[in-house]
Design an enzyme around this catalytic site. Structure first.
Site: not given
Ligand code: AMP
Length: 192
Positions: A14, A146
């Protein structure tokens, strides 16, 4: 205005694709994961709270996440469109996003899901961990958590937008440029 949700499991590409879409279409990229990492880097109370969930591969509570997202959107009203990356991840987040956009006579144009099989995701994330500096990419147990959180709590987001006829699956395998071409075709068809 075109507002996209770039959707898919962790490690589906993404972030990479969002930055290429920004270069081509000048949308504003909003990644809640990046916003949390900035807060953590700045040692803010919000960052400290988020870190305790992120380190375990759990979702940060909706109230915290939605408030932060709303601030970011409201601080950037005059844009060509938004690309939401890593948000929404729960149904309450979908509802909050729709409400926020509706308040500006706007809406989500399309959710594009990068479809990548589980095994490929684990190996991509472990690989990314070698260079990303992200604690949550280093531990296989956290990665598996995750993915489980994605399947249980986040995959319903696809169905939520599919029910409105606003969700499409895109093959997330292949070269970065091939995948980008598939996404660009979808964006171009929205622009017409
Ligand atoms: P990402 O960079 O999108 O993989 O997000 C890393 C981590 O940030 C996730 O595993 C969650 O712990 C937290 N996180 C990011 N976006 C969200 C969201 N929309 N809702 C809840 N937690 C989030």
């Amino acid at each position: 205005m075109i507002n996209l949700i770039l959707f898919g499991p962790p490690g589906s590409g993404k972030g990479t694709q969002a930055s290429k879409l920004v270069d081509k279409y000048s949308f504003l990229h909003i990644s809640t994961g990046d916003l949390f990492r900035t807060e953590i880097g700045n040692n803010t109370p919000l960052g400290l709270e988020a870190k305790s969930y992120m380190d375990k591969g759990q979702l940060v509570p909706d109230s915290v996440t939605i408030g932060m997202l709303r601030n970011k959107v409201e601080a950037n009203p005059d844009v060509k469109g938004y690309i939401f990356d890593g948000f929404p991840r729960t149904i309450p987040q979908c509802e909050a996003l729709d409400e926020l956009l509706a308040g500006r006579n706007d809406e989500i144009s399309m959710l594009l899901m990068l479809d990548v099989p589980d095994d490929e995701i684990v190996s991509r994330l472990l690989n990314r961990g070698k260079t990303s500096g992200r604690a949550d990419d280093l531990n296989e147990e956290v990665i598996r958590n995750r993915i489980a959180v994605y399947e249980e709590q986040t995959s319903p987001v696809f169905d939520y937008y599919a029910a409105k006829g606003r969700a499409k699956k895109i093959n997330g395998l292949g070269s970065i440029d091939d995948i980008f071409e598939r996404l660009s075709k979808e964006v171009d068809s929205l622009e017409k």
